[in-house]
Design a protein around this motif. Structure first.
Motif, PDB file in Angstrom:
ATOM      1  N   GLU A  14     -54.869 -17.222 -18.585  1.00 57.41           N
ATOM      2  CA  GLU A  14     -54.054 -16.078 -18.990  1.00 57.41           C
ATOM      3  C   GLU A  14     -54.838 -14.777 -18.799  1.00 57.41           C
ATOM      4  N   GLU A  15     -56.148 -14.822 -19.042  1.00 62.04           N
ATOM      5  CA  GLU A  15     -56.985 -13.631 -18.875  1.00 62.04           C
ATOM      6  C   GLU A  15     -57.002 -13.184 -17.410  1.00 62.04           C
ATOM      7  N   GLN A  16     -57.066 -14.153 -16.477  1.00 66.35           N
ATOM      8  CA  GLN A  16     -57.073 -13.812 -15.052  1.00 66.35           C
ATOM      9  C   GLN A  16     -55.745 -13.180 -14.655  1.00 66.35           C
ATOM     10  N   ILE A  17     -54.658 -13.742 -15.161  1.00 67.76           N
ATOM     11  CA  ILE A  17     -53.334 -13.184 -14.865  1.00 67.76           C
ATOM     12  C   ILE A  17     -53.233 -11.761 -15.396  1.00 67.76           C
ATOM     13  N   ALA A  18     -53.727 -11.531 -16.615  1.00 67.48           N
ATOM     14  CA  ALA A  18     -53.704 -10.186 -17.200  1.00 67.48           C
ATOM     15  C   ALA A  18     -54.541  -9.221 -16.360  1.00 67.48           C
ATOM     16  N   SER A  19     -55.680  -9.693 -15.860  1.00 68.62           N
ATOM     17  CA  SER A  19     -56.539  -8.860 -15.018  1.00 68.62           C
ATOM     18  C   SER A  19     -55.834  -8.498 -13.712  1.00 68.62           C
ATOM     19  N   TRP A  20     -55.171  -9.478 -13.096  1.00 70.40           N
ATOM     20  CA  TRP A  20     -54.428  -9.209 -11.858  1.00 70.40           C
ATOM     21  C   TRP A  20     -53.293  -8.229 -12.099  1.00 70.40           C
ATOM     22  N   ALA A  21     -52.601  -8.386 -13.235  1.00 71.99           N
ATOM     23  CA  ALA A  21     -51.495  -7.484 -13.566  1.00 71.99           C
ATOM     24  C   ALA A  21     -52.007  -6.062 -13.764  1.00 71.99           C
ATOM     25  N   ALA A  22     -53.140  -5.916 -14.447  1.00 76.48           N
ATOM     26  CA  ALA A  22     -53.720  -4.585 -14.668  1.00 76.48           C
ATOM     27  C   ALA A  22     -54.125  -3.959 -13.339  1.00 76.48           C
ATOM     28  N   GLU A  23     -54.689  -4.764 -12.448  1.00 78.64           N
ATOM     29  CA  GLU A  23     -55.080  -4.268 -11.125  1.00 78.64           C
ATOM     30  C   GLU A  23     -53.849  -3.790 -10.349  1.00 78.64           C
ATOM     31  N   ALA A  24     -52.770  -4.563 -10.420  1.00 75.67           N
ATOM     32  CA  ALA A  24     -51.534  -4.180  -9.730  1.00 75.67           C
ATOM     33  C   ALA A  24     -50.946  -2.912 -10.331  1.00 75.67           C
ATOM     34  N   ASP A  25     -50.973  -2.811 -11.663  1.00 74.78           N
ATOM     35  CA  ASP A  25     -50.441  -1.622 -12.332  1.00 74.78           C
ATOM     36  C   ASP A  25     -51.230  -0.371 -11.960  1.00 74.78           C
ATOM     37  N   ALA A  26     -52.536  -0.534 -11.745  1.00 71.81           N
ATOM     38  CA  ALA A  26     -53.387   0.600 -11.387  1.00 71.81           C
ATOM     39  C   ALA A  26     -53.151   1.048  -9.954  1.00 71.81           C
ATOM     40  N   GLY A  27     -52.577   0.159  -9.146  1.00 67.73           N
ATOM     41  CA  GLY A  27     -52.311   0.485  -7.746  1.00 67.73           C
ATOM     42  C   GLY A  27     -53.372  -0.099  -6.835  1.00 67.73           C
ATOM     43  N   PHE A  28     -52.967  -0.324  -5.610  1.00 67.50           N
ATOM     44  CA  PHE A  28     -53.872  -0.895  -4.620  1.00 67.50           C
ATOM     45  C   PHE A  28     -54.255   0.151  -3.592  1.00 67.50           C
ATOM     46  N   ASP A  29     -55.423  -0.005  -3.022  1.00 69.21           N
ATOM     47  CA  ASP A  29     -55.874   0.863  -1.943  1.00 69.21           C
ATOM     48  C   ASP A  29     -55.213   0.370  -0.657  1.00 69.21           C
ATOM     49  N   VAL A  30     -54.159   1.046  -0.239  1.00 69.83           N
ATOM     50  CA  VAL A  30     -53.375   0.621   0.911  1.00 69.83           C
ATOM     51  C   VAL A  30     -54.239   0.550   2.174  1.00 69.83           C
ATOM     52  N   GLN A  31     -55.122   1.512   2.366  1.00 67.54           N
ATOM     53  CA  GLN A  31     -55.972   1.501   3.558  1.00 67.54           C
ATOM     54  C   GLN A  31     -56.884   0.280   3.582  1.00 67.54           C
ATOM     55  N   GLU A  32     -57.381  -0.121   2.424  1.00 70.02           N
ATOM     56  CA  GLU A  32     -58.227  -1.304   2.335  1.00 70.02           C
ATOM     57  C   GLU A  32     -57.422  -2.557   2.675  1.00 70.02           C
ATOM     58  N   LEU A  33     -56.200  -2.638   2.175  1.00 70.63           N
ATOM     59  CA  LEU A  33     -55.352  -3.791   2.476  1.00 70.63           C
ATOM     60  C   LEU A  33     -55.029  -3.857   3.970  1.00 70.63           C
ATOM     61  N   LYS A  34     -54.760  -2.724   4.595  1.00 69.78           N
ATOM     62  CA  LYS A  34     -54.482  -2.701   6.036  1.00 69.78           C
ATOM     63  C   LYS A  34     -55.710  -3.099   6.842  1.00 69.78           C
ATOM     64  N   ARG A  35     -56.887  -2.680   6.393  1.00 69.48           N
ATOM     65  CA  ARG A  35     -58.123  -2.972   7.113  1.00 69.48           C
ATOM     66  C   ARG A  35     -58.396  -4.467   7.138  1.00 69.48           C
ATOM     67  N   ARG A  36     -58.052  -5.161   6.075  1.00 67.41           N
ATOM     68  CA  ARG A  36     -58.302  -6.595   5.984  1.00 67.41           C
ATOM     69  C   ARG A  36     -57.497  -7.388   7.002  1.00 67.41           C
ATOM     70  N   GLY A  37     -56.354  -6.867   7.389  1.00 66.25           N
ATOM     71  CA  GLY A  37     -55.489  -7.604   8.305  1.00 66.25           C
ATOM     72  C   GLY A  37     -54.628  -8.599   7.553  1.00 66.25           C
ATOM     73  N   ARG A  38     -53.706  -9.195   8.276  1.00 66.25           N
ATOM     74  CA  ARG A  38     -52.792 -10.138   7.659  1.00 66.25           C
ATOM     75  C   ARG A  38     -52.754 -11.411   8.477  1.00 66.25           C
ATOM     76  N   GLY A  39     -52.485 -12.496   7.818  1.00 69.75           N
ATOM     77  CA  GLY A  39     -52.303 -13.762   8.504  1.00 69.75           C
ATOM     78  C   GLY A  39     -53.598 -14.382   8.989  1.00 69.75           C
ATOM     79  N   ARG A  40     -53.436 -15.415   9.754  1.00 69.64           N
ATOM     80  CA  ARG A  40     -54.590 -16.125  10.297  1.00 69.64           C
ATOM     81  C   ARG A  40     -55.217 -15.337  11.423  1.00 69.64           C
ATOM     82  N   PRO A  41     -56.523 -15.486  11.615  1.00 67.43           N
ATOM     83  CA  PRO A  41     -57.158 -14.805  12.743  1.00 67.43           C
ATOM     84  C   PRO A  41     -56.657 -15.395  14.054  1.00 67.43           C
ATOM     85  N   GLY A  42     -56.634 -14.584  15.086  1.00 71.13           N
ATOM     86  CA  GLY A  42     -56.180 -15.025  16.398  1.00 71.13           C
ATOM     87  C   GLY A  42     -57.136 -16.026  17.025  1.00 71.13           C
TER      88      GLY A  42
END
Length: 87
Positions: A14-42
């Motif tokens: 439950e503590e991990q879920i609460a931590s994830w929820a707080a992180e989501a509520d605070a907002g995500f760094d969109v540029q960091e998420l884009k930099r990581r890429g999506r899906g499996r590597p080519g």
């Protein structure tokens, strides 16, 4: 008390879920998420295509047995077989 859910075999608390929820509520760094890429590597310079193949139970068992023996995925075993047939 846990949720009964696991990630990689590790119980989610439950503590991990609460931590994830707080992180989501605070907002995500969109540029960091884009930099990581999506899906499996080519697998190469060009995009790969997913192809469905029908196998009998015996064929699939043979693929799975070889994959287990060689510690590889089904896909790796099938790609290797295709490469051998092309030579």
């Amino acid at each position: 008390m846990g949720t009964g859910e696991t990630i990689g075999g590790v119980p989610v608390t439950e503590e991990q879920i609460a931590s994830w929820a707080a992180e989501a509520d605070a907002g995500f760094d969109v540029q960091e998420l884009k930099r990581r890429g999506r899906g499996r590597p080519g697998r190469g310079a060009e995009p790969s295509q997913v192809v469905a193949v029908r196998l009998t139970a015996a064929e699939l068992a043979a693929v799975d047995a070889r994959a287990a023996r060689e510690d590889k995925s089904r896909s790796e075993i099938i790609r290797e077989a295709l490469a051998l047939s092309a030579t």
